[in-house]
Write an enzyme that holds these catalytic residues in place. Structure first.
Site, PDB file in Angstrom:
ATOM      1  N   GLU A 168     -12.682   9.725  27.601  1.00 44.95           N
ATOM      2  CA  GLU A 168     -13.547  10.748  28.218  1.00 44.95           C
ATOM      3  C   GLU A 168     -15.003  10.522  27.828  1.00 44.95           C
ATOM      4  O   GLU A 168     -15.913  10.778  28.621  1.00 44.95           O
ATOM      5  CB  GLU A 168     -13.051  12.147  27.816  1.00 44.95           C
ATOM      6  CG  GLU A 168     -11.756  12.498  28.540  1.00 44.95           C
ATOM      7  CD  GLU A 168     -10.818  13.414  27.768  1.00 44.95           C
ATOM      8  OE1 GLU A 168     -11.264  14.089  26.823  1.00 44.95           O
ATOM      9  OE2 GLU A 168      -9.615  13.428  28.112  1.00 44.95           O
TER      10      GLU A 168
ATOM     11  N   GLY B  66      -3.549  13.266  29.898  1.00 40.24           N
ATOM     12  CA  GLY B  66      -3.596  14.580  30.543  1.00 40.24           C
ATOM     13  C   GLY B  66      -2.963  14.617  31.924  1.00 40.24           C
ATOM     14  O   GLY B  66      -3.128  15.576  32.664  1.00 40.24           O
TER      15      GLY B  66
ATOM     16  N   GLU C   4      -4.805   4.210  24.439  1.00 41.02           N
ATOM     17  CA  GLU C   4      -4.632   5.323  25.368  1.00 41.02           C
ATOM     18  C   GLU C   4      -4.888   4.849  26.799  1.00 41.02           C
ATOM     19  O   GLU C   4      -6.045   4.780  27.228  1.00 41.02           O
ATOM     20  CB  GLU C   4      -5.622   6.445  25.038  1.00 41.02           C
ATOM     21  CG  GLU C   4      -5.430   7.042  23.669  1.00 41.02           C
ATOM     22  CD  GLU C   4      -5.920   8.486  23.620  1.00 41.02           C
ATOM     23  OE1 GLU C   4      -5.118   9.369  23.323  1.00 41.02           O
ATOM     24  OE2 GLU C   4      -7.109   8.726  23.905  1.00 41.02           O
TER      25      GLU C   4
ATOM     26  N   ASN D 273      -5.999  15.980  19.121  1.00 43.75           N
ATOM     27  CA  ASN D 273      -7.351  16.029  19.689  1.00 43.75           C
ATOM     28  C   ASN D 273      -7.424  17.273  20.567  1.00 43.75           C
ATOM     29  O   ASN D 273      -6.869  17.295  21.661  1.00 43.75           O
ATOM     30  CB  ASN D 273      -7.599  14.755  20.520  1.00 43.75           C
ATOM     31  CG  ASN D 273      -8.909  14.807  21.273  1.00 43.75           C
ATOM     32  OD1 ASN D 273      -9.755  15.669  21.033  1.00 43.75           O
ATOM     33  ND2 ASN D 273      -9.087  13.877  22.203  1.00 43.75           N
ATOM     34  N   TRP D 274      -8.111  18.299  20.043  1.00 42.46           N
ATOM     35  CA  TRP D 274      -8.136  19.574  20.767  1.00 42.46           C
ATOM     36  C   TRP D 274      -9.181  19.603  21.884  1.00 42.46           C
ATOM     37  O   TRP D 274      -9.285  20.590  22.603  1.00 42.46           O
ATOM     38  CB  TRP D 274      -8.384  20.722  19.775  1.00 42.46           C
ATOM     39  CG  TRP D 274      -7.168  21.019  18.935  1.00 42.46           C
ATOM     40  CD1 TRP D 274      -5.875  20.714  19.233  1.00 42.46           C
ATOM     41  CD2 TRP D 274      -7.136  21.698  17.674  1.00 42.46           C
ATOM     42  NE1 TRP D 274      -5.036  21.146  18.233  1.00 42.46           N
ATOM     43  CE2 TRP D 274      -5.787  21.762  17.261  1.00 42.46           C
ATOM     44  CE3 TRP D 274      -8.113  22.254  16.845  1.00 42.46           C
ATOM     45  CZ2 TRP D 274      -5.387  22.364  16.068  1.00 42.46           C
ATOM     46  CZ3 TRP D 274      -7.720  22.847  15.649  1.00 42.46           C
ATOM     47  CH2 TRP D 274      -6.375  22.898  15.268  1.00 42.46           C
ATOM     48  N   LYS D 275     -10.015  18.593  21.943  1.00 43.71           N
ATOM     49  CA  LYS D 275     -11.039  18.501  23.004  1.00 43.71           C
ATOM     50  C   LYS D 275     -11.861  19.789  23.054  1.00 43.71           C
ATOM     51  O   LYS D 275     -12.051  20.441  22.024  1.00 43.71           O
ATOM     52  CB  LYS D 275     -10.375  18.168  24.345  1.00 43.71           C
ATOM     53  CG  LYS D 275      -9.453  16.951  24.243  1.00 43.71           C
ATOM     54  CD  LYS D 275      -8.970  16.438  25.568  1.00 43.71           C
ATOM     55  CE  LYS D 275      -8.024  15.260  25.336  1.00 43.71           C
ATOM     56  NZ  LYS D 275      -7.579  14.628  26.567  1.00 43.71           N
TER      57      LYS D 275
ATOM     58  N   GLY E 140      -3.170  15.092  22.854  1.00 41.33           N
ATOM     59  CA  GLY E 140      -4.130  16.016  23.471  1.00 41.33           C
ATOM     60  C   GLY E 140      -3.454  17.338  23.802  1.00 41.33           C
ATOM     61  O   GLY E 140      -3.315  18.226  22.957  1.00 41.33           O
ATOM     62  N   GLY E 141      -2.990  17.465  25.034  1.00 45.71           N
ATOM     63  CA  GLY E 141      -2.416  18.724  25.527  1.00 45.71           C
ATOM     64  C   GLY E 141      -1.377  19.333  24.596  1.00 45.71           C
ATOM     65  O   GLY E 141      -1.435  20.537  24.286  1.00 45.71           O
TER      66      GLY E 141
ATOM     67  N   HIS F   8     -13.266   7.524  22.802  1.00 46.33           N
ATOM     68  CA  HIS F   8     -12.255   8.169  23.650  1.00 46.33           C
ATOM     69  C   HIS F   8     -12.624   7.934  25.115  1.00 46.33           C
ATOM     70  O   HIS F   8     -13.807   7.918  25.468  1.00 46.33           O
ATOM     71  CB  HIS F   8     -12.193   9.676  23.350  1.00 46.33           C
ATOM     72  CG  HIS F   8     -11.026  10.338  24.014  1.00 46.33           C
ATOM     73  ND1 HIS F   8     -11.038  10.667  25.347  1.00 46.33           N
ATOM     74  CD2 HIS F   8      -9.801  10.686  23.541  1.00 46.33           C
ATOM     75  CE1 HIS F   8      -9.856  11.217  25.655  1.00 46.33           C
ATOM     76  NE2 HIS F   8      -9.088  11.232  24.580  1.00 46.33           N
TER      77      HIS F   8
ATOM     78  N   SER G  95      -0.201  11.785  27.214  1.00 43.24           N
ATOM     79  CA  SER G  95       0.940  12.637  27.574  1.00 43.24           C
ATOM     80  C   SER G  95       2.134  12.499  26.627  1.00 43.24           C
ATOM     81  O   SER G  95       3.286  12.509  27.069  1.00 43.24           O
ATOM     82  CB  SER G  95       1.360  12.393  29.030  1.00 43.24           C
ATOM     83  OG  SER G  95       0.291  12.706  29.915  1.00 43.24           O
TER      84      SER G  95
HETATM   85  P1  PGA Z   1      -2.955  14.031  26.361  1.00 40.60           P
HETATM   86  O1  PGA Z   1      -4.371  13.544  25.752  1.00 40.60           O
HETATM   87  O2  PGA Z   1      -1.969  14.020  25.224  1.00 40.60           O
HETATM   88  O3  PGA Z   1      -3.227  15.410  26.891  1.00 40.60           O
HETATM   89  O4  PGA Z   1      -2.595  13.062  27.430  1.00 40.60           O
HETATM   90  C1  PGA Z   1      -4.452  12.472  24.845  1.00 40.60           C
HETATM   91  C2  PGA Z   1      -5.888  12.233  24.466  1.00 40.60           C
HETATM   92  O5  PGA Z   1      -6.782  12.416  25.303  1.00 40.60           O
HETATM   93  O6  PGA Z   1      -6.193  11.827  23.341  1.00 40.60           O
END
Ligand code: PGA
Length: 251
Positions: free
Chosen positions: A98, A174, A168, A11-13, A234-235, A96, A213
């Site tokens: 967010e 993050g 999650e 997930n590149w956001k 994500g990251g 998600h 993470s």
């Molecule tokens: P992260 O993000 O790996 O940076 O914790 C995961 C996500 O938001 O799907």
């Protein structure tokens, strides 16, 4: 991981330039990824066709980070699942954390998105998870129940035959604070048991990803848990070598 096929989604956001995203996609899609793992990349809408251009020569699949619940009409700024499908997109992240916390998406809306994705013939990656406050208050099960019940109530347990769930914990996204393999496994088992009570066969084949993470150095121990079937990254998905290492750890 059971006998389910592992699934790793990046997930590149809201990140990258047109060039950097194309480069990142190319590095991942031309890598020697394990054939036993399903790999998905989720760029922003505008980067989708560039990513597809490189992904279509590989086994890597394309996903979106969000979608509208409507197919068309007066909904300024929205993108429908049908439009995503035309761009080669096969999966959509829904719910998600967010989206839930920053864009006020409640479980009813998430369930509608999930249904819209399925009606258009794509696969939802349904994200669920508790905040730190909810965990500290002993509400993990209640939160998971509420988030899953919304989808079960709208589309029924049968819909889970073609849904991918991503657990999650919000406090791990993050933050660099990964849930321990035991903490994650406990919730994954709870999710599977809930679906199993309604349909054991669907529960057995349901893929449940862990997100929060995940890094190359903790991926293998997480994926070794019996109910963790891969990851939503994500990251670490913004770095080709890290993402490839995580895919390899799932293979
Ligand atoms: P992260 O993000 O790996 O940076 O914790 C995961 C996500 O938001 O799907």
């Amino acid at each position: 991981m059971g006998n389910r096929r592992p699934f790793i989604a990046g997930n590149w956001k809201l990140n990258g330039s047109r060039q950097s995203v194309a480069d990142l996609a190319s590095a991942i899609c031309t890598a020697d990824l394990p054939e036993t793992v399903d790999v998905l990349l989720c760029p922003t809408f505008v980067h989708m066709s560039d990513v597809l251009a490189v992904a279509s020569n590989s086994a890597v699949q394309l996903g979106a980070q969000n979608c509208a619940i409507h197919a068309h009409g007066a909904f300024t700024g929205e993108v429908s699942v049908q439009m995503l499908s035309e761009y080669g997109c096969e999966y959509v992240l829904v719910g998600h954390s967010e989206r839930r916390s920053l864009f006020a998406e409640d479980s009813a809306l998430v369930a509608s998105k999930c249904a819209a994705v399925q009606e258009a013939g794509l696969t939802p990656v349904l994200c669920i998870g508790e905040t730190l406050e909810q965990r500290d208050a002993g509400q993990v099960k209640a939160v998971i129940d509420e988030q899953l019940d919304a989808v079960l109530g709208t589309a029924g347990v049968g819909s889970f035959a073609s849904i991918i769930v991503a657990y999650e914990p919000v406090w791990a996204i993050g933050t660099g604070k990964t849930a321990s393999p035991e903490q994650a496994q406990e919730v994954h088992a709870l999710i599977r048991a809930k679906i199993s009570a309604l349909d054991p066969e669907i529960a057995q084949s349901l893929r449940i990803l862990y997100g929060g993470s995940v890094k190359p150095d903790n991926a293998a121990t997480l994926f070794a848990q019996p109910d963790i079937d891969g990851g939503l990254i994500g990251g670490a998905a913004l770095d080709a070598q890290s993402f490839i290492a995580i895919c390899t750890a799932a293979g």
